[in-house]
Every structure is written in structure tokens, then in C-alpha cells.
Motif scaffolding. Structure first.
Motif, PDB file in Angstrom:
ATOM      1  N   LEU A  29      -0.032 -10.889   4.095  1.00 48.15           N
ATOM      2  CA  LEU A  29       0.886  -9.942   4.703  1.00 48.15           C
ATOM      3  C   LEU A  29       0.782  -8.613   3.958  1.00 48.15           C
ATOM      4  N   VAL A  30       0.590  -7.528   4.716  1.00 48.49           N
ATOM      5  CA  VAL A  30       0.381  -6.200   4.143  1.00 48.49           C
ATOM      6  C   VAL A  30       1.568  -5.311   4.512  1.00 48.49           C
ATOM      7  N   ASN A  31       2.231  -4.754   3.509  1.00 50.07           N
ATOM      8  CA  ASN A  31       3.341  -3.827   3.721  1.00 50.07           C
ATOM      9  C   ASN A  31       2.873  -2.416   3.407  1.00 50.07           C
ATOM     10  N   ILE A  32       2.942  -1.541   4.395  1.00 49.93           N
ATOM     11  CA  ILE A  32       2.520  -0.153   4.225  1.00 49.93           C
ATOM     12  C   ILE A  32       3.768   0.694   4.036  1.00 49.93           C
ATOM     13  N   LEU A  46       0.855  -1.178   0.000  1.00 55.18           N
ATOM     14  CA  LEU A  46       0.000   0.000   0.000  1.00 55.18           C
ATOM     15  C   LEU A  46       0.894   1.233   0.000  1.00 55.18           C
ATOM     16  N   SER A  47       0.649   2.147  -0.935  1.00 57.30           N
ATOM     17  CA  SER A  47       1.597   3.230  -1.161  1.00 57.30           C
ATOM     18  C   SER A  47       0.969   4.623  -1.186  1.00 57.30           C
ATOM     19  N   HIS A  48      -0.300   4.725  -0.802  1.00 59.07           N
ATOM     20  CA  HIS A  48      -1.011   6.001  -0.919  1.00 59.07           C
ATOM     21  C   HIS A  48      -1.968   6.132   0.269  1.00 59.07           C
ATOM     22  N   PRO A  49      -2.223   7.368   0.738  1.00 61.54           N
ATOM     23  CA  PRO A  49      -3.179   7.534   1.845  1.00 61.54           C
ATOM     24  C   PRO A  49      -4.527   6.870   1.577  1.00 61.54           C
ATOM     25  N   ASP A  50      -4.987   6.915   0.318  1.00 65.41           N
ATOM     26  CA  ASP A  50      -6.299   6.358  -0.022  1.00 65.41           C
ATOM     27  C   ASP A  50      -6.380   4.860   0.248  1.00 65.41           C
TER      28      ASP A  50
END
Length: 521
Positions: A417-420, A104-108
Motif C-alpha cells: 500500500l502506497v500513501n502519497i 512518498l513525500s516529494h515530487p522525485d
């Protein structure tokens, strides 16, 4: 008639038997590993890949996934992330070998996970390696334990406690000023990470334990400093070497065995400090479990009680203290160092900060910061925040989905697995105009009001945000104010920093600055 079986024959038979047993053992281990791999792929990886099929991903290798294109642990990794985002957008998959992981790479897109309380993934080397050292403190705990401990630790960072910590900040900041003055006597540049790290550890130990040994004077020879550095170094080596990922290989390897020793020695020191502080409190006439007057982090933990009247166990207390030291030490020193670097690179902003600080301190005797001064340091605060945007202290954090989620129209299955990518969130051009430029005025109140709440997340956000962020920011403001007031900070242009995006943003080659003493009378 004599038997032909002599000692040599018996020895040979034993060797043969041993070899047979060893062969059978190896074959069994191989078959078991293949069985585990089969189950891992068909019962976990394949369903995960199918359920997340709507997510885009860049071209990948059939076996190594996207790791084959990864530049390694260096500054190139940051640009690799940005390139992946440019190809795939706000939400996408990267394959770590066969396993798909969400990025995930954006505030949205990131806000959907950040505002949840999804746990940290303990089944990967990064967070899982921390367990023998930190235990299940707030960084890695989950579920009811995390909720309970979060409630019990909240008073540690209450407004009244933060005011008391200010005295410690002044003492330790003065020591860092003295140390930097001594190092800079010959006018040569030096790596700011080392004195900043000693300052932050000294501050945390004093606030956590009322531990008044002069850490900054003892330096790297102090056991806590040595063991902390070694534990972080070994842990990172495991994270970035797939050979060490399997638990059985890791703990049998020389590096894994050394890590176990380091963790034990560190935890033994923690237990001794906790035990001594507990005894000191019990022996003191002032100690009363019902009193609301607290003096340090450890005292609050020892007195903390939940709704049922139960306190934290000794292991839980040790885990939280170790977590506080680890999470606060490296992150704070990194943010201090990078802020000094940016102010050295941009003397016009440094001069504005110095004018602001001198205006606050005008007419006073001494150099002690007061509580009301913290809120007056508006320009310095903007410079700190802009630094933490450009040089995000923790470049990426991870979570683990415990339920199916929908993000931007995509199904995110349970178990993923979620990478922020906090660093990338801070570099999005549709959120930050000209994101590569250092501009503190981005954090003027009117500018902040225009942006999404999740556009600036150096301390994470939502229920699992950093509980100690105000503690960290206050300490940074005090020490940076004193350093800026006492020195004109410059850069060593011959040694530009090469960013190193490990657990905390550091450099491959140090962060070399010059400190020119100023007359503050």
C-alpha cells in the motif's frame, strides 16, 4: 414407575446443549481467526517487510508499529507527517500495526507512482467503505473497467460542456451570494463551510441531473444533503477506529448497520432521479441516441457507447453519478472555504483580486460571468492555487502496487500500500521557498516553469488525475469572483481554525469569516 425427567430437566438439557454449541462455535471462530492471522503474517506481512527492507522507518512498537505515536485525527497529524519526513526523507515506511506501508513525500519519489495507473486499495477501510455507497465509480474502479469508463466520461468535461455549465455556475453562485448576504446581515461571523457545501452540491446536482430544486434554500433538511453528510461521517468513524476494520465486525455493529441503511436510501434517491431523467429524455422529441447535443452529465452517461456499441449499465451510471457528487461536493466546498479564509487573512491579496474582477466587469449590467472572463482571472487563479498548496484539499491519497517497482533506488514489492502525501509534497522547502508563507506569485508562469510538473498536485496527477478539475476550478472562480466583488471578507480572530485532515481537509471548529457588503454599482 414415573420418569424423573420433567419439563425443568428438558429445559436444562437444551440450555446445556446450546452452551456447548456456542462454545464450539466460539472456539472455531477463534481458531479460524488465529489461522487467518498466521497466514496474513507469514504469507503477506513478513515477505512484504523483508522485500522492502532497504526503506528507512522511524522507531516503532513491535506490535502496534508507528500507530502508537500517531497523534490522532487532528492538526497534530499534519505535523507528525512532517516530522516523519524530516527523519526519513523522500521515501520511507510506516508500520500500521505489523503491516509496512510506503510513504512518498516529494515530487522525485511520488511521480513514479502518480504517472502510473496503479489502482486504489479497496482492501483497506478508507476506499473499501465507499463501495456500498459509490459503487465502482472512477475513484475506486481499476483495470479495464477504469480505462473504459474514463474514456466514456471524458465528454462530460469537454470544453463545449464546460461552457454550458457556466450558466449553472452563475445561477448557483448568485444564490450563495444572496445566502451569505442574509447570514451576514447582523455583522456577526459565520462558518463558511456550510454555505460553500450547499453551493457545491447545488451546482453538481444541476449539472449532473438538471435537478433544479433549491438545495441552498432547503439546506440541511434536503435528504441528499443529510444522507451525504451522514455517509461521510460514518465512513470516517470506521477509517479511524481499528475495531471496525474487520468486515464481519463492521457490518454487525450498530454503526455498520446504519451505514448500510444510509447507503440504500441514498442509492434509492439516485436511482429515482436517474430513472426520472431517463424517462424525460425518452419522452422528449429532442432525445436521440445519435445526437451529439447534450445538456447534462446524466444525459451523456445514458448515451455513452464504447467501441462495441455497449453503454453503461444502470449500476455503473449510478456509481459515476454518486462518485461525481461525493468527489466534487466536499473537495470543491473545502477549496472555496479555505480560499476565502486566506483572502480574509491577507486583505492585500483580496484587494488585488477585487481590482481584477471589477476591471473585467466594468461597464456591464448585472453580475454574470462570461466564458472569456474565466481566463482573465489570472490573479484570483494564483490565489486559489496557493491556497490549495497550503491547505491541500485532499491531504493524502493511496495506491496499491500490482507489480514490483523501483523508486529512488529502493525496491517496492508488489502488494504494498502506497500513501502519497500531497500535503507534504506542497511543503517541501527545497521545492517551495519559505513554504509556510502565503505567496500567490509562486504561480506566475516563470515560477511554474522552474518547478517539477509533480511539485503541485492538488488534483493528483498522471492518468488517474481528477477528471473534473477544470469543472471544479471554473465553478470556484465564478463563485469566488461574485463573493469578492460583493463583500469585504474578514476573519474572526477569536476562533482560529484547527485543521482536520480527514478524506478532505476541513476544520475541527469551523472556518469563521465576516462578510461586509460592498456597493458594486
Amino acid at each position: 414407575m414415573q420418569s424423573s425427567a420433567g419439563p425443568y430437566s428438558i429445559s436444562r438439557q437444551l440450555e446445556d446443549t446450546t452452551m456447548q454449541l456456542l462454545t464450539i462455535t466460539v472456539v472455531c471462530l477463534v481458531l479460524y481467526s488465529l489461522y487467518r492471522l498466521y497466514r496474513y503474517y507469514f504469507h503477506f506481512i513478513r515477505p512484504l517487510t523483508q522485500k522492502s527492507a532497504s526503506l528507512p522507518y522511524p522507531p516503532k512498537h513491535w506490535l502496534f508499529g508507528n500507530l502508537i505515536d500517531h497523534p490522532g485525527v487532528n492538526e497534530g497529524c499534519l505535523y507528525w507527517w512532517l516530522a516523519a519526513v524530516a527523519k526519513c526523507g523522500k521515501i520511507f515506511r510506516l508500520f500500521h500495526g505489523l503491516e509496512p506501508q510506503l510513504y512518498l513525500s516529494h515530487p522525485d519519489s511520488a511521480k513514479e507512482v502518480l504517472r502510473s495507473s496503479e489502482p486504489k486499495p479497496l482492501n483497506i477501510p478508507g476506499y473499501g467503505t465507499l463501495l456500498p455507497w459509490l459503487g465502482r465509480g472512477l475513484v475506486v474502479s481499476e483495470g479495464e473497467q477504469w480505462h473504459r469508463n474514463r474514456r466514456l466520461l471524458t465528454p462530460v468535461f469537454h470544453f463545449e460542456m464546460l461552457k454550458k455549465y457556466l450558466k449553472v455556475f452563475n445561477v448557483t453562485a448568485d444564490k450563495m451570494v444572496q445566502r451569505c448576504g442574509l447570514i451576514a446581515q447582523d455583522g456577526k461571523p459565520f462558518d463558511i463551510f456550510q454555505p460553500a457545501g450547499l453551493f457545491s452540491l447545488d451546482t453538481i446536482l444541476r449539472c449532473a441531473f438538471s435537478y433544479d430544486l433549491d438545495i441552498q434554500e432547503l439546506g440541511e433538511s434536503q435528504p441528499i444533503v443529510k444522507l451525504s453528510h451522514e455517509a461521510v461521517t460514518i465512513g470516517l468513524k470506521r477509517c479511524f477506529n481499528p475495531f471496525y476494520w474487520p468486515e464481519i465486525i463492521w457490518w454487525l455493529s450498530p454503526l455498520g448497520r446504519r451505514y448500510k441503511v444510509v447507503c440504500k436510501e441514498f442509492n434509492d434517491i439516485s436511482r429515482d432521479i436517474i430513472s426520472a431523467r431517463k424517462q424525460e429524455l425518452e419522452d422528449s422529441d429532442k432525445y436521440n441516441m445519435e445526437k451529439k447535443v447534450h445538456h447534462d452529465f446524466l444525459e451523456i452517461l445514458l448515451k455513452a457507447r464504447d467501441e462495441d456499441g455497449n453503454g453503461l449499465t444502470e449500476d455503473e451510471i449510478r456509481a459515476e453519478v454518486n462518485t461525481f457528487m461525493f468527489a466534487g461536493h466536499d473537495t470543491t466546498s473545502s477549496a472555496i472555504s479555505w480560499t476565502l479564509y486566506q483572502l480574509g487573512k491577507h486583505p492585500e491579496h483580496q484587494a488585488k483580486c477585487r481590482t481584477e474582477i471589477n476591471s473585467i466587469m466594468q461597464g456591464r449590467e448585472g453580475d454574470e460571468m462570461e466564458w472569456d472572463d474565466i481566463t482573465k482571472l489570472t490573479y484570483l487563479t494564483m490565489c486559489i492555487k496557493e491556497t490549495m498548496r497550503l491547505q491541500t484539499t485532499v491531504p493524502m491519497i493511496s495506491r496499491y502496487t500490482t507489480r514490483d517497482l523501483e523508486i529512488n533506488g529502493h525496491l517496492i514489492p508488489k502488494g504494498m500500500l502506497v500513501n502519497i502525501m500531497l500535503f507534504v509534497i506542497h511543503m517541501q522547502p527545497d521545492v517551495w521557498v519559505d513554504p509556510e508563507t502565503y505567496r500567490p506569485d509562486r504561480f506566475l508562469p516563470d515560477e511554474v516553469a522552474k518547478r517539477d510538473t509533480y511539485a503541485f498536485v492538488p488534483f493528483s496527477a498522471g492518468p488517474r488525475n481528477c477528471i473534473g478539475q477544470n469543472f471544479a476550478l471554473n465553478g470556484m472562480k465564478v463563485v469566488l469572483s461574485k463573493l469578492i466583488r460583493n463583500f469585504r471578507i474578514g476573519l474572526d480572530e477569536t476562533r482560529p481554525p484547527k485543521r482536520l485532515p480527514v478524506a478532505v481537509l476541513k476544520t475541527e471548529n469551523g472556518l469563521w469569516l465576516t462578510f461586509e457588503p460592498l456597493n458594486v454599482d
